[in-house]
Design a protein around this motif. Structure first.
Motif, PDB file in Angstrom:
ATOM      1  N   ARG A  13       0.858  -1.184   0.000  1.00 33.42           N
ATOM      2  CA  ARG A  13       0.000   0.000   0.000  1.00 33.42           C
ATOM      3  C   ARG A  13       0.893   1.232   0.000  1.00 33.42           C
ATOM      4  O   ARG A  13       1.907   1.280   0.678  1.00 33.42           O
ATOM      5  N   THR A  23      -1.383   3.979   5.643  1.00 31.47           N
ATOM      6  CA  THR A  23      -1.533   3.014   4.553  1.00 31.47           C
ATOM      7  C   THR A  23      -2.095   1.673   5.016  1.00 31.47           C
ATOM      8  O   THR A  23      -2.962   1.111   4.361  1.00 31.47           O
ATOM      9  N   VAL A  24      -1.596   1.162   6.137  1.00 29.33           N
ATOM     10  CA  VAL A  24      -2.074  -0.157   6.579  1.00 29.33           C
ATOM     11  C   VAL A  24      -3.547  -0.119   6.992  1.00 29.33           C
ATOM     12  O   VAL A  24      -4.222  -1.142   6.969  1.00 29.33           O
ATOM     13  N   GLY A  60       3.375  -1.017   4.112  1.00 35.20           N
ATOM     14  CA  GLY A  60       2.796   0.308   3.928  1.00 35.20           C
ATOM     15  C   GLY A  60       3.870   1.350   3.751  1.00 35.20           C
ATOM     16  O   GLY A  60       4.821   1.428   4.540  1.00 35.20           O
TER      17      GLY A  60
END
Length: 64
Positions: A13, A23-24, A60
């Motif tokens: 991501r 992101t995660v 991420g």
């Protein structure tokens, strides 16, 4: 990726702005379900990996 009899499925991501979350955090339950279904199809197609352990990793990248 394969490491020591473990088949690793990796979700990458990427975000340039974390205003709406890291992101995660974008790996929702719906996305997890999709990744699992994809892994199941992969294992059906490539049966030589059926006896391997499976692992799911998320990477991420936040570029600010």
């Amino acid at each position: 990726m394969i490491k020591s009899q473990t088949l690793v499925f990796i979700e990458v991501r990427y975000r340039t702005n974390i205003r709406f979350g890291a992101t995660v955090e974008t790996v929702t339950h719906k996305k997890q379900t999709k990744i699992i279904r994809t892994a199941e199809l992969y294992l059906q197609r490539y049966q030589k990996y059926q006896d391997y352990l499976c692992r799911f990793d998320v990477i991420g990248l936040n570029l600010i």
